[in-house]
Scaffold this motif. Structure first.
Motif, mmCIF file in Angstrom:
data_model
loop_
_atom_site.group_PDB
_atom_site.id
_atom_site.type_symbol
_atom_site.label_atom_id
_atom_site.label_comp_id
_atom_site.label_asym_id
_atom_site.label_seq_id
_atom_site.Cartn_x
_atom_site.Cartn_y
_atom_site.Cartn_z
ATOM 1 N N ALA A 98 0.833 -1.210 0.000
ATOM 2 C CA ALA A 98 0.000 0.000 0.000
ATOM 3 C C ALA A 98 0.868 1.260 0.000
ATOM 4 N N ARG A 99 1.946 1.208 0.816
ATOM 5 C CA ARG A 99 2.847 2.359 0.869
ATOM 6 C C ARG A 99 3.511 2.587 -0.489
ATOM 7 N N LEU A 100 3.968 1.528 -1.139
ATOM 8 C CA LEU A 100 4.591 1.655 -2.451
ATOM 9 C C LEU A 100 3.597 2.151 -3.494
ATOM 10 N N GLN A 101 2.352 1.683 -3.420
ATOM 11 C CA GLN A 101 1.327 2.140 -4.368
ATOM 12 C C GLN A 101 1.042 3.635 -4.195
ATOM 13 N N ASN A 102 0.988 4.079 -2.931
ATOM 14 C CA ASN A 102 0.774 5.514 -2.680
ATOM 15 C C ASN A 102 1.925 6.341 -3.220
ATOM 16 N N ARG A 103 3.155 5.850 -3.021
ATOM 17 C CA ARG A 103 4.314 6.581 -3.529
ATOM 18 C C ARG A 103 4.291 6.658 -5.055
ATOM 19 N N ILE A 104 3.944 5.526 -5.676
ATOM 20 C CA ILE A 104 3.887 5.520 -7.146
ATOM 21 C C ILE A 104 2.799 6.470 -7.641
ATOM 22 N N ALA A 105 1.656 6.497 -6.956
ATOM 23 C CA ALA A 105 0.557 7.374 -7.368
ATOM 24 C C ALA A 105 0.932 8.848 -7.226
ATOM 25 N N SER A 106 1.658 9.197 -6.144
ATOM 26 C CA SER A 106 2.019 10.608 -5.902
ATOM 27 C C SER A 106 3.318 10.997 -6.580
ATOM 28 N N GLY A 107 4.162 9.994 -6.885
ATOM 29 C CA GLY A 107 5.459 10.298 -7.472
ATOM 30 C C GLY A 107 6.472 10.785 -6.459
ATOM 31 N N LEU A 108 6.133 10.683 -5.160
ATOM 32 C CA LEU A 108 6.999 11.190 -4.099
ATOM 33 C C LEU A 108 7.539 10.051 -3.246
ATOM 34 N N ARG A 109 8.826 10.132 -2.962
ATOM 35 C CA ARG A 109 9.422 9.193 -2.029
ATOM 36 C C ARG A 109 9.166 9.621 -0.591
ATOM 37 N N VAL A 110 9.177 10.966 -0.376
ATOM 38 C CA VAL A 110 8.943 11.521 0.956
ATOM 39 C C VAL A 110 7.566 12.174 0.942
ATOM 40 N N GLN A 111 6.588 11.483 1.516
ATOM 41 C CA GLN A 111 5.222 12.018 1.541
ATOM 42 C C GLN A 111 4.898 12.718 2.850
ATOM 43 N N SER A 112 5.688 12.470 3.860
ATOM 44 C CA SER A 112 5.508 13.125 5.158
ATOM 45 C C SER A 112 6.876 13.219 5.808
ATOM 46 N N PRO A 113 7.059 14.143 6.762
ATOM 47 C CA PRO A 113 8.364 14.277 7.409
ATOM 48 C C PRO A 113 8.866 12.976 8.028
ATOM 49 N N GLY A 114 7.936 12.112 8.436
ATOM 50 C CA GLY A 114 8.352 10.863 9.042
ATOM 51 C C GLY A 114 9.040 9.918 8.089
ATOM 52 N N ALA A 163 15.270 14.447 7.477
ATOM 53 C CA ALA A 163 16.306 15.335 6.928
ATOM 54 C C ALA A 163 15.957 15.779 5.513
ATOM 55 N N ALA A 164 15.543 14.813 4.680
ATOM 56 C CA ALA A 164 15.188 15.153 3.302
ATOM 57 C C ALA A 164 13.959 16.057 3.260
ATOM 58 N N ALA A 165 12.982 15.805 4.135
ATOM 59 C CA ALA A 165 11.775 16.632 4.161
ATOM 60 C C ALA A 165 12.104 18.077 4.504
ATOM 61 N N ALA A 166 13.003 18.279 5.479
ATOM 62 C CA ALA A 166 13.397 19.644 5.863
ATOM 63 C C ALA A 166 14.112 20.351 4.720
ATOM 64 N N GLN A 167 15.038 19.668 4.048
ATOM 65 C CA GLN A 167 15.762 20.266 2.938
ATOM 66 C C GLN A 167 14.838 20.567 1.768
ATOM 67 N N ALA A 168 13.882 19.683 1.525
ATOM 68 C CA ALA A 168 12.929 19.896 0.432
ATOM 69 C C ALA A 168 12.043 21.106 0.716
ATOM 70 N N ARG A 195 15.399 19.663 -5.166
ATOM 71 C CA ARG A 195 14.206 19.220 -4.452
ATOM 72 C C ARG A 195 13.748 17.858 -4.953
ATOM 73 N N SER A 196 13.824 17.659 -6.264
ATOM 74 C CA SER A 196 13.423 16.378 -6.837
ATOM 75 C C SER A 196 14.290 15.245 -6.301
ATOM 76 N N GLY A 197 15.591 15.515 -6.207
ATOM 77 C CA GLY A 197 16.477 14.491 -5.695
ATOM 78 C C GLY A 197 16.205 14.143 -4.242
ATOM 79 N N LEU A 198 15.656 15.116 -3.502
ATOM 80 C CA LEU A 198 15.384 14.881 -2.087
ATOM 81 C C LEU A 198 14.102 14.095 -1.853
ATOM 82 N N GLU A 199 13.053 14.380 -2.604
ATOM 83 C CA GLU A 199 11.760 13.790 -2.262
ATOM 84 C C GLU A 199 11.052 13.070 -3.399
ATOM 85 N N ASP A 200 11.518 13.177 -4.615
ATOM 86 C CA ASP A 200 10.833 12.479 -5.697
ATOM 87 C C ASP A 200 11.197 10.990 -5.716
#
Length: 396
Positions: free
Chosen positions: A24-40, A44-49, A354-359
Motif C-alpha cells: 500500500a505504501r509503495l502504491q501511494n508513492r507511485i501514485a504521488s510520485g513522491l518518495r517523501v510524503q511526510s516528514p516521518g 532530513a530530506a523533508a526539511a531540505q525539500a 528538491r526532486s532528488g530529495l523527495e521524488d
C-alpha cells in the motif's frame, strides 16, 4: 486437530499484513510520485525539500518582478525613442529658422510646428505603464507626473521605483531628470547680452576648452574704445578682478576666459556689455517655449540670432539628455534580462535538488512493488495450504 500452533499462525498473518502495508505504501508513492510524503518518511530530506520549495517561491516572486520591470522599461524605451525623434524634428525646425530669407509669417509657421512638438512631448512624459502607474513617475505617483500645460511641473519625488527580491530592477524612469532638469546653454555656462545694449552685437552660446580652468564665476565682457576702433575688457564680477583689459575687438573673434570660449558677432557699441554665468537648469518645455516666443516675436537681428543660438544649444542638451536616458533604460533592460535568466537557471537547479530529495525513483518503486506482491502471494498460498492441514493428513 490442527498441526500449526496459534503462535505460528499469528506470525504468518503478521508477516502477510506487513507485506500488504508495504504494498500500500509503495502504491501511494507511485501514485504521488513522491518518495517523501511526510516528514516521518525521511526527516532530513523533508526539511531540505521544504527549504527548496521556499526558495522556489522567492524566485517566482522575483521573476514576476522582472516581468513587470521589463514591461515598463520597454514602454519607456519606446517613449524615449519617440521623444528623440520629436526633439530631432524640433532641432531641424530651429535650423530652418536660421534661414535669413524667412519673414515673420514663415517663422510663425515654424513656431506652430514647435507647439505641436511640445504637446506631443508632454503626452509622452505622462505615458502610462498599463497597470495604473506612469513610466516617468519617479518614485511613484497616482496621477500624471507632469501637471499643467502652460508651465508643466513635476510632482513626484525624483528617482526611480525598484522591484525584485533585492530591489534589483528599475520599474520607473526619473521623469524629472529626463524632462525637467536640463542644463541651459552649452551645459556649463550661459551667455547673455545686457538689455541696455545699443549696438548690433550679439554673443554666441560658447563652449568649454579647458575644464580644469573653470572657476564657476560670473564674467562680464564690456566693449570700450570707439565705434571705429572698439576694444573689450573682461571682468570676473564674482571676484571683482580684471581678466583682460582693452583688447582689440573684431567681429567673431574668439575670446577665451578661464577655460571658456565665446564669440561676439556684429557691431557692438562702446558701453555694451555681455555676460557669462554658470548654466542654470530648466525644462525642455521651457526651452521650447523660448524658441516659440522667439519665432513668434519680432526681435532685432542681433537679439534673434543670439536667442536662436541659445535655444538651439539648450535643445541640444535636452536631446542629449533623452538619448542618455534611453541608453540608461537599455542598460536597465539588460540587467532585467540577466536577472530573468539567472532566475530560470536557479529555478532549474533548485527544482533538481528538491526532486532528488523527495521524488520517487519510479522504476525502482515498481520493481519493489512487484517483488512484494510475489512474496505476499507466496505467503498467502503457503498459509492457506498449511492452515488446512490436520493430524489425519499427516498420518496418511
Amino acid at each position: 486437530m490442527r498441526v500449526p500452533t496459534l503462535q505460528t499462525s499469528r506470525q504468518t498473518l503478521d508477516a502477510i499484513s506487513t507485506r500488504q502495508a508495504e504494498q500500500a505504501r509503495l502504491q501511494n508513492r507511485i501514485a504521488s510520485g513522491l518518495r517523501v510524503q511526510s516528514p516521518g518518511d525521511d526527516p532530513a530530506a523533508a526539511a531540505q525539500a521544504e527549504l527548496a520549495r521556499s526558495r522556489l517561491a522567492h524566485i517566482a516572486q522575483d521573476q514576476r518582478a522582472t516581468q513587470l520591470a521589463a514591461s515598463v522599461l520597454t514602454t519607456a524605451d519606446g517613449a524615449l525613442a519617440q521623444g528623440t525623434d520629436l526633439l530631432q524634428a524640433a532641432r531641424e525646425t530651429l535650423v530652418a529658422a536660421g534661414n535669413g530669407g524667412y519673414n515673420l509669417v514663415d517663422r510663425q509657421a515654424l513656431a506652430l510646428q514647435l507647439r505641436n512638438t511640445r504637446e506631443q512631448l508632454l503626452k509622452l512624459a505622462n505615458s502610462g505603464d498599463g497597470a495604473g502607474g506612469y513610466v516617468f513617475g519617479g518614485q511613484g505617483s497616482p496621477v500624471a507626473p507632469l501637471t499643467g500645460t502652460m508651465t508643466p511641473t513635476y510632482d513626484p519625488a525624483a528617482g526611480t521605483q525598484r522591484v525584485g527580491e533585492n530591489a534589483d530592477y528599475e520599474a520607473t524612469v526619473d521623469g524629472e531628470a529626463v524632462f525637467m532638469n536640463i542644463p541651459q546653454g552649452n551645459g556649463v555656462f550661459a551667455t547673455s547680452s545686457a538689455p541696455a545694449n545699443t549696438g548690433t552685437g550679439w554673443i554666441g552660446a560658447g563652449s568649454v576648452v579647458d575644464a580644469a580652468r573653470l572657476t564657476g564665476h560670473d564674467y562680464a565682457v564690456t566693449i570700450g574704445g570707439t565705434a571705429a576702433a572698439p576694444t573689450y575688457t573682461v571682468t570676473d564680477t564674482t571676484a571683482g578682478t580684471a581678466v583682460a583689459s582693452n583688447v582689440t575687438f573684431s567681429d567673431g573673434a574668439v575670446i577665451e576666459i578661464d577655460g571658456q570660449r565665446v564669440q561676439i558677432h556684429g557691431k557692438p557699441a562702446p558701453g555694451d556689455s555681455f555676460g557669462l554665468a554658470p548654466a542654470g537648469r530648466q525644462s525642455v518645455f521651457a526651452t521650447l517655449d523660448q524658441a516659440i516666443a522667439l519665432l513668434e516675436g519680432n526681435p532685432t537681428n542681433a537679439a534673434y540670432n543670439q536667442g536662436l543660438e541659445r535655444v538651439h544649444a539648450s535643445l541640444d542638451r535636452a536631446l542629449d539628455g533623452v538619448v542618455l536616458a534611453r541608453a540608461h533604460v537599455g542598460e536597465a533592460l539588460r540587467g532585467v534580462d540577466a536577472g530573468s535568466a539567472s532566475n530560470q537557471q536557479e529555478t532549474l537547479s533548485v527544482t533538481t535538488r528538491r526532486s532528488g530529495l523527495e521524488d520517487l525513483d519510479l522504476a525502482e518503486a515498481i520493481s519493489q512493488l512487484q517483488n512484494s506482491q510475489v512474496a505476499t502471494e507466496a505467503a498467502l498460498r503457503t498459509y492457506a495450504s498449511t492452515a488446512r492441514k490436520s493430524l489425519f493428513d499427516l498420518l496418511g
